[in-house]
Design a protein around this motif. Structure first.
Motif, PDB file in Angstrom:
ATOM      1  N   LYS A   1       0.853  -1.192   0.000  1.00 63.06           N
ATOM      2  CA  LYS A   1       0.000   0.000   0.000  1.00 63.06           C
ATOM      3  C   LYS A   1       0.893   1.247   0.000  1.00 63.06           C
ATOM      4  O   LYS A   1       2.033   1.195   0.437  1.00 63.06           O
ATOM      5  N   ASN A   2       0.325   2.346  -0.442  1.00 68.18           N
ATOM      6  CA  ASN A   2       0.993   3.653  -0.365  1.00 68.18           C
ATOM      7  C   ASN A   2       2.357   3.699  -1.051  1.00 68.18           C
ATOM      8  O   ASN A   2       3.300   4.269  -0.516  1.00 68.18           O
ATOM      9  N   MET A   3       2.480   3.087  -2.206  1.00 70.79           N
ATOM     10  CA  MET A   3       3.763   3.092  -2.915  1.00 70.79           C
ATOM     11  C   MET A   3       3.817   4.154  -4.010  1.00 70.79           C
ATOM     12  O   MET A   3       4.892   4.598  -4.378  1.00 70.79           O
ATOM     13  N   VAL A   4       2.661   4.508  -4.551  1.00 74.64           N
ATOM     14  CA  VAL A   4       2.633   5.452  -5.674  1.00 74.64           C
ATOM     15  C   VAL A   4       1.901   6.719  -5.256  1.00 74.64           C
ATOM     16  O   VAL A   4       0.782   6.650  -4.738  1.00 74.64           O
ATOM     17  N   VAL A   5       2.550   7.854  -5.477  1.00 76.84           N
ATOM     18  CA  VAL A   5       1.912   9.144  -5.164  1.00 76.84           C
ATOM     19  C   VAL A   5       1.029   9.525  -6.338  1.00 76.84           C
ATOM     20  O   VAL A   5       1.524   9.727  -7.441  1.00 76.84           O
ATOM     21  N   ARG A   6      -0.260   9.588  -6.101  1.00 78.67           N
ATOM     22  CA  ARG A   6      -1.188   9.962  -7.168  1.00 78.67           C
ATOM     23  C   ARG A   6      -1.468  11.470  -7.167  1.00 78.67           C
ATOM     24  O   ARG A   6      -1.690  12.066  -8.193  1.00 78.67           O
ATOM     25  N   ALA A   7      -1.493  12.066  -5.956  1.00 81.04           N
ATOM     26  CA  ALA A   7      -1.756  13.505  -5.874  1.00 81.04           C
ATOM     27  C   ALA A   7      -1.032  14.091  -4.672  1.00 81.04           C
ATOM     28  O   ALA A   7      -0.798  13.397  -3.684  1.00 81.04           O
TER      29      ALA A   7
END
Lengths: 139, 260
Positions: A129-135
């Motif tokens: 979880k929480n590996m890619v910053v989308r915003a």
């Protein structure tokens, strides 16, 4: 601000000010702060370039991204600022020495799945979880 | 992002050796790994277990792309246009509920000399010692590939028994616990899945009880036959049809990364 000042401004005709005391309009803030404003930056992590292709089966890499930039007054709509960030900005303006600006940080994170071998040649498929910053936004 | 395409504005810079090492350390820490795994891939990188896992990975990845929308469509098309995939609908259901999936290779390299009574028994052992702490098994399967042997056994049915080894003794046969008995057509071909959830839970909780599995095949007349005669693929068979075990896990503890 005080009611007095606000009333003064309201009664004043809307015409350009003269001299160097003129503050920037919201549009000017937008254009001048665009480069330094809090926003998402691209960062691709390549497992292949880390030399891990012998144990990471998939993916080859992932767009991790990161947040960077200034959270300065005024907090523009595109910054995705929290209500508290606005309060934080105001308190910072009143006491810039002791109170920091809001932080530019992720507001939306996404997961990635990684498929890899362990030391025993067993295969693990795990969702991180929480590996890619989308915003990004101001907090 | 999904296609691994690099944006034109992306600045590409090759990392210096120490930077690369630092980056590797950080990523390993994010992945919750104490060190970089060093697998021994002497039997080919992509045998049955990695292929099965890759199939699950592709299912997840396409789900992540389409989010929840279109998932049903995808399942339907998998079954109607391409035939059943390696991972079945049930596995996809396990997958939706799982935080981690792990496949285990069979560690038995050579067939041991068992007693004459059990000379056709086949042994399987799996190393479950590297399961991260806090992961609880929600489902587990033992998977065997069966090839068609209708020429030898015509239209006969075969009985396949799967046992858990409960206790081993130095001078006599091991104590076995029957997990499942299944009737198979000699002409049947494909993956056979056996639910071993309770067994693998026991193995995770008390590793000293992990003494593996055994199988036994007999004809409808009760004659014991070797697993090879029954068409069950073993070590000498195709890499993509090797037996393996798969377990689905759910995180039961919250892991907090320590600050460095």
């Amino acid at each position: 601000s005080t009611n007095k000042n606000r009333n003064k401004n309201r009664n004043r005709p809307t015409q350009p000010q003269e001299g160097g005391s003129r503050g920037p309009s919201p549009a000017e803030y937008n254009s001048s702060d665009q480069k330094t404003a809090c926003r998402r930056h691209e960062l691709y992590v390549s497992f292949r370039e880390l030399g891990w292709q012998d144990w990471i089966i998939a993916p080859e890499g992932y767009a991790a991204n990161y947040c960077d930039g200034e959270c300065s007054f005024p907090l523009n709509a595109h910054m995705n600022a929290t209500n508290h960030a606005i309060v934080q900005t105001l308190v910072h303006l009143m006491n810039p020495e002791n109170v920091p600006k809001p932080c530019c940080a992720p507001t939306k994170l996404h997961a990635i799945s990684v498929l890899y071998f362990d030391d025993n040649s067993n295969v693990i498929l795990k969702k991180y979880k929480n590996m890619v910053v989308r915003a990004c936004g101001c907090h | 992002d999904g296609n691994n395409e690099v944006h034109p504005s992306f600045i590409h810079r090759r990392l210096r050796t120490h930077e690369k090492r630092e980056m590797q350390k950080e990523i390993l820490s994010i992945l919750g790994l104490p060190h970089r795994p060093r697998p021994h891939l002497s039997h080919g990188k992509y045998n049955s277990a990695p292929l099965f896992m890759l199939d699950l990975y592709n299912t997840i990845s396409s789900e992540e792309k389409n989010e929840v929308e279109g998932m049903l469509e995808q399942y339907q098309s998998m079954y109607t246009t391409q035939g059943p995939p390696l991972a079945t609908y049930q596995e996809n259901a396990f997958l939706n509920d799982a935080d981690m999936v792990m496949s285990f290779v069979n560690l038995v390299e050579d067939d041991r000399e068992l007693s004459p009574h059990r000379r056709h028994h086949k042994e399987f052992k799996f190393n479950l010692s590297q399961i991260p702490e806090g992961e609880a098994v929600t489902a587990s399967e033992f998977r065997l590939y069966k090839e068609c042997v209708s020429r030898t056994f015509r239209n006969e049915t075969l009985l396949l028994n799967v046992y858990q080894v409960v206790q081993e003794h130095p001078n006599r046969e091991a104590d076995l616990f029957l997990l499942e008995s299944r009737r198979l057509w000699a002409a049947e071909e494909g993956w056979l899945e056996f639910d071993i959830t309770a067994t693998s839970n026991l193995w995770v909780m008390s590793p000293h009880n992990n003494m593996g599995l055994q199988i036994r095949v007999e004809t409808s007349s009760g004659r014991s036959i070797s697993s090879k005669e029954a068409g069950l693929v073993g070590r000498d068979g195709a890499l993509e049809k090797q037996p393996f075990m798969v377990a689905f896990f759910k995180v039961s503890e919250v892991h907090i990364r320590t600050a460095r």
